[in-house]
Design an enzyme around this catalytic site. Structure first.
Site, PDB file in Angstrom:
ATOM      1  N   CYS A  49       0.841  -1.194   0.000  1.00  0.00           N
ATOM      2  CA  CYS A  49       0.000   0.000   0.000  1.00  0.00           C
ATOM      3  C   CYS A  49       0.883   1.253   0.000  1.00  0.00           C
ATOM      4  O   CYS A  49       1.985   1.250   0.565  1.00  0.00           O
ATOM      5  CB  CYS A  49      -0.889   0.008   1.238  1.00  0.00           C
ATOM      6  SG  CYS A  49      -2.130  -1.291   1.221  1.00  0.00           S
ATOM      7  N   CYS A  58       2.238  -9.120   6.180  1.00  0.00           N
ATOM      8  CA  CYS A  58       0.939  -8.547   6.534  1.00  0.00           C
ATOM      9  C   CYS A  58      -0.039  -9.621   6.999  1.00  0.00           C
ATOM     10  O   CYS A  58      -1.176  -9.328   7.314  1.00  0.00           O
ATOM     11  CB  CYS A  58       0.354  -7.799   5.351  1.00  0.00           C
ATOM     12  SG  CYS A  58       0.312  -8.804   3.876  1.00  0.00           S
TER      13      CYS A  58
END
Ligand code: SF4
Length: 250
Positions: free
Chosen positions: A209, A238
């Site tokens: 991101c 993540c």
């Protein structure tokens, strides 16, 4: 949907398969995926260099190969650009799995828009809502997911097998590039003129991101630019690939 018991490989069969495929080229692994699973197999892509190379190979094996991604709504513009380039180049539909809007709204209302900079707990919550939960939804309907993981990326990735039973999702996880190096991936992309994320040319070896990725300096760990404000160098995941590994998928 899950792989029925009757269609699962025994431990011995899986070990023999991995012994064979460990010596095989990625396109041979993808041919096996295509023959065994057909449209029940999907490449999960974040459109990093490995992923775009891998989809080029998958598409050559099967022009109808399925391609999916997690659109977290916080990706860099450059990632959306390469997604569009991929759609056009391969005339393929990208299955974009997005977060639950209500869960995002609740997270932002409670913790703020850029909550991830204020503590690891917040960051993990954001990754869960925007990535892990959509991935769980995506994996619920497929029998095999294909990834661009490589063993030399380190962390939990160091011991991945080519084909793993993903017990958490009752399907197979296939890593055709497990044996490849970054240089092999780079050469493949150049040789086949594969569209890739231009951030790779600006010092971003690993791209997630936008607010959670920065460029790295020459010689720095390739994943140092992910969640760079967190102190634990082993916490650069993540949760997407840890779930399967922790539940006995290999
Ligand atoms: S990488 Fe950052 S923005 Fe993306 S889901 Fe995780 S914490 Fe949220």
């Amino acid at each position: 949907m899950a792989v029925p018991e009757s269609e699962r490989l025994s431990d011995e069969e899986l070990a023999a398969l991995n012994e064979r495929l460990d010596k095989a080229a990625p396109d041979e692994v993808l041919t096996w995926v295509n023959q065994r699973f057909g449209a029940r197999a999907v490449q999960m892509s974040s459109f990093g260099l490995e992923d775009v190379a891998l989809f080029d190979m998958f598409w050559r094996v099967n022009p109808a190969a399925r391609l999916a991604t997690l659109d977290t709504w916080r990706l860099p513009t450059e990632t959306y650009t390469v997604m569009d380039q991929t759609r056009l180049r391969y005339k393929t539909r990208i299955e974009a799995h997005q977060p639950d809007p209500e869960a995002v709204a609740a997270l932002v209302a409670g913790q703020g828009f850029n909550l991830f900079y204020r503590g690891r707990e917040n960051r993990v919550s954001c990754c869960h809502v925007r990535k892990v939960e959509p991935l769980e939804r995506a994996l619920a309907s497929i029998d095999a997911w294909v990834t661009g993981l490589r063993r030399d990326q380190g962390m939990e990735r160091g011991s991945i097998a080519i084909v793993e039973w993903d017990a958490a999702h009752s399907n197979y996880k296939v890593n055709p590039l497990a044996n490849w190096t970054f240089d092999q991936v780079r050469s493949y992309v150049d040789e086949h003129a594969v569209p890739y994320n231009e951030l790779h040319d600006q010092g971003y070896p690993s791209i997630g991101c936008a607010p959670c990725t920065r460029a790295v300096a020459s010689g720095e760990d390739p994943r140092a630019g992910r969640w760079w404000w967190e102190s634990d160098p082993n916490a650069k995941e993540c949760g997407l690939h840890i779930v399967a590994l922790a539940t006995g998928s290999r």
